[in-house]
Scaffold this motif. Sequence first.
Motif, PDB file in Angstrom:
ATOM      1  N   VAL A  71      11.960 -72.737 -84.362  1.00 19.69           N
ATOM      2  CA  VAL A  71      10.725 -73.095 -83.664  1.00 19.69           C
ATOM      3  C   VAL A  71      10.567 -74.611 -83.608  1.00 19.69           C
ATOM      4  O   VAL A  71      10.778 -75.304 -84.602  1.00 19.69           O
TER       5      VAL A  71
ATOM      6  N   LYS B  86       5.433 -72.313 -86.988  1.00 18.24           N
ATOM      7  CA  LYS B  86       6.253 -71.126 -87.269  1.00 18.24           C
ATOM      8  C   LYS B  86       5.500 -70.086 -88.099  1.00 18.24           C
ATOM      9  O   LYS B  86       5.624 -68.882 -87.849  1.00 18.24           O
TER      10      LYS B  86
ATOM     11  N   VAL C 213      12.749 -67.487 -90.054  1.00 17.79           N
ATOM     12  CA  VAL C 213      12.092 -68.389 -89.105  1.00 17.79           C
ATOM     13  C   VAL C 213      12.126 -69.807 -89.680  1.00 17.79           C
ATOM     14  O   VAL C 213      11.657 -70.058 -90.794  1.00 17.79           O
TER      15      VAL C 213
END
Length: 247
Positions: A132, A52, A44
């Motif tokens: 993200v 995130k 991520v």
Amino acid sequence: MPTAADLRAFVREATTNQSSTTEGTSTNQECDGHVHSQAFKIVVLGSACCGKTSIIKQFVGNGQDFEEQYEPTEKKTSYFKTILTFDTNTQRITHWAVKLVDVPVTEVPVGSAGSWNSWLSFDVTAAAYVLVFDVSAHLHSFEFVRTIRDQLINHPSTSSALIFIAANKVDLSYQLNRSDVAQIVQKQWKLPYVECSAKKNFHIVGLFHSIIEQYQIEQSAAARARAHHSDGFHIRRTFKSHKCNIQ
């Protein structure tokens, strides 16, 4: 190739849902009956303060682990979560030992190819990446995601990985034009796009389940392509072996 004992140990570690700094790679192995175990790694990435870490913690903590106070991620941290899926066609249950890697923004290179190569050598390759951005921030958060996306799709070791774009903080009032962002991601980049809120636990589970589902779809398509190629090769060999010489 990890042994069955290695996989069982990884699955046991995953079921604890505890963070760890130990890294691993995706693998799979058949278990007894129709149960299939699959270790699956997701990295991520995102700009500072995009949420995130909150997304990961909400997913791992079943929607009960949101912290209002922002604390920047200082080191690469791994979290674990188990997911069960059922394939109605094969009647097979898959036990996914999902490893989610939270990478500090300070560790993500956005410059030269050499820096990117060094970063990837630090074992951050994965089966899937979630990029993200903060939809309530100015354009810089989305532009950071654009830069990382460009790096991923142009590097040979990550170009075949799944990439999902997550627009976080949709619960806040000020937002970028979400329809324009969705148009860029889905039409121009041709990538999956999910709008979510870590604070409200909105679409968090759906995000990660969509990644697993898309991975299964692509793996099934690849298996069919290999089978088709193998069948064609077998037919060609059979045809050649039965040719007659006419004199």
